[in-house]
Design a protein around this motif. Sequence first.
Motif, PDB file in Angstrom:
ATOM      1  N   GLU A   1      -8.379   9.215  -8.774  1.00 46.01           N
ATOM      2  CA  GLU A   1      -8.813   9.411  -7.392  1.00 46.01           C
ATOM      3  C   GLU A   1      -9.785   8.311  -7.004  1.00 46.01           C
ATOM      4  O   GLU A   1     -10.492   7.772  -7.849  1.00 46.01           O
ATOM      5  N   TYR A   2      -9.797   8.008  -5.700  1.00 42.48           N
ATOM      6  CA  TYR A   2     -10.735   7.025  -5.173  1.00 42.48           C
ATOM      7  C   TYR A   2     -11.394   7.614  -3.930  1.00 42.48           C
ATOM      8  O   TYR A   2     -10.702   8.138  -3.039  1.00 42.48           O
ATOM      9  N   THR A   3     -12.702   7.540  -3.868  1.00 46.51           N
ATOM     10  CA  THR A   3     -13.444   8.049  -2.704  1.00 46.51           C
ATOM     11  C   THR A   3     -13.602   6.931  -1.691  1.00 46.51           C
ATOM     12  O   THR A   3     -14.178   5.884  -1.989  1.00 46.51           O
ATOM     13  N   LEU A   4     -13.103   7.139  -0.507  1.00 41.32           N
ATOM     14  CA  LEU A   4     -13.147   6.139   0.539  1.00 41.32           C
ATOM     15  C   LEU A   4     -14.582   5.896   0.998  1.00 41.32           C
ATOM     16  O   LEU A   4     -15.290   6.830   1.377  1.00 41.32           O
ATOM     17  N   PRO A   5     -15.044   4.634   0.954  1.00 39.97           N
ATOM     18  CA  PRO A   5     -16.404   4.339   1.427  1.00 39.97           C
ATOM     19  C   PRO A   5     -16.563   4.724   2.905  1.00 39.97           C
ATOM     20  O   PRO A   5     -15.618   4.587   3.692  1.00 39.97           O
TER      21      PRO A   5
ATOM     22  N   SER B   1      -1.569  10.329  -6.515  1.00 42.67           N
ATOM     23  CA  SER B   1      -2.301  11.421  -7.159  1.00 42.67           C
ATOM     24  C   SER B   1      -3.478  11.877  -6.315  1.00 42.67           C
ATOM     25  O   SER B   1      -3.870  13.054  -6.361  1.00 42.67           O
ATOM     26  N   ASP B   2      -4.060  10.967  -5.530  1.00 43.88           N
ATOM     27  CA  ASP B   2      -5.251  11.294  -4.741  1.00 43.88           C
ATOM     28  C   ASP B   2      -5.028  12.521  -3.864  1.00 43.88           C
ATOM     29  O   ASP B   2      -5.839  13.452  -3.845  1.00 43.88           O
ATOM     30  N   PHE B   3      -3.932  12.519  -3.133  1.00 45.07           N
ATOM     31  CA  PHE B   3      -3.694  13.610  -2.194  1.00 45.07           C
ATOM     32  C   PHE B   3      -3.142  14.855  -2.889  1.00 45.07           C
ATOM     33  O   PHE B   3      -3.322  15.971  -2.387  1.00 45.07           O
ATOM     34  N   MET B   4      -2.505  14.695  -4.035  1.00 49.86           N
ATOM     35  CA  MET B   4      -2.097  15.881  -4.798  1.00 49.86           C
ATOM     36  C   MET B   4      -3.334  16.597  -5.329  1.00 49.86           C
ATOM     37  O   MET B   4      -3.385  17.838  -5.347  1.00 49.86           O
TER      38      MET B   4
ATOM     39  N   ALA C   1      -5.357   0.047  -0.868  1.00 49.66           N
ATOM     40  CA  ALA C   1      -5.699  -1.269  -0.320  1.00 49.66           C
ATOM     41  C   ALA C   1      -7.206  -1.441  -0.203  1.00 49.66           C
ATOM     42  O   ALA C   1      -7.755  -2.486  -0.571  1.00 49.66           O
ATOM     43  N   VAL C   2      -7.874  -0.411   0.297  1.00 48.63           N
ATOM     44  CA  VAL C   2      -9.334  -0.481   0.415  1.00 48.63           C
ATOM     45  C   VAL C   2      -9.976  -0.624  -0.961  1.00 48.63           C
ATOM     46  O   VAL C   2     -10.909  -1.415  -1.154  1.00 48.63           O
TER      47      VAL C   2
END
Length: 302
Positions: free
Chosen positions: A293-297, A102-105, A166-167
Amino acid sequence: MKKLNSRRLTAIVLLFFTAALLVSGCSGGKQASNETPGNAPPAEKHLMIYAGAASQPPLELAAKAFEQKTGVKVDMVFGGSGYVLTQMKLGKKGDLYFPGSSDFMETAKKDGVVYPETEQKIVYLVNSINVQKGNPKNIKSLKDLTQPGIKVAIANPEGVCVGLYAVEIIENAFTPEEKQAFRNNIVNYTESCEKTATAISLKTVDAVIGWSVFQYWDPEKIETVKLKPSEIIRIGYIPIAVSKFTENRELAQQFIDFLQSEDGKTAFKKYQYFMEPAEAVDYIGEDRPVGGEYTLPKEWLK
């Protein structure tokens, strides 16, 4: 002399007359061909799909089934979900976007390159640890990936969905010291889900943080170690939507409908994808949020 000139004149006239007939005949034949377009084969219909490699094995099967059923040629570009999205945007072409999460959609919708109303969730995914068949390093838990001498790979989280997940898992489960130990063990940031699974198949690493379905992509070489329920943050899903670059929205929608049919689902069931969120919950053992969604640190950005 006059008689000789007459013969020559006659020969010249006959020569030009014959040439005129030949030209006329060739011209007439070509014209006849142009006037009967119905005899020419119709142009082949085709679809172009930009897809995250999280769906690669079953999508290849589903595409073949769709081609056999409809006669429509399906071309596919596989890779990290973020990377193929960039390709689609730069090339301004493609009929469907089929990322691995879903993140990239959500990024594609924000960028205005898909029709949001066409988005459909096709299948669901759960993270796991994937190891070599037989688990020669006896990896039993996430914390084992921090032990000295363990070679680990994760997908590049900037462009690959399974790397982003994974992150998220690592950041949630490890202390700063454990996280550093884990990062010291990373020997490769792979470019797609397919390359993440292949790292295990080729024995270039001891473990990856991947999807449970990787085992079924190559069951003779890959084995799954389940994560604890508390280590799994969310259930992933693979969505699909019609690209705004499509020249045949109706045909693109037809492919989405096919994936949601029993014929389309068969390909994903073969590789043990979860068809409903409840199946993923049963596998985990506890309920979890779906998608998001997840925001990459920043520390993970290269």
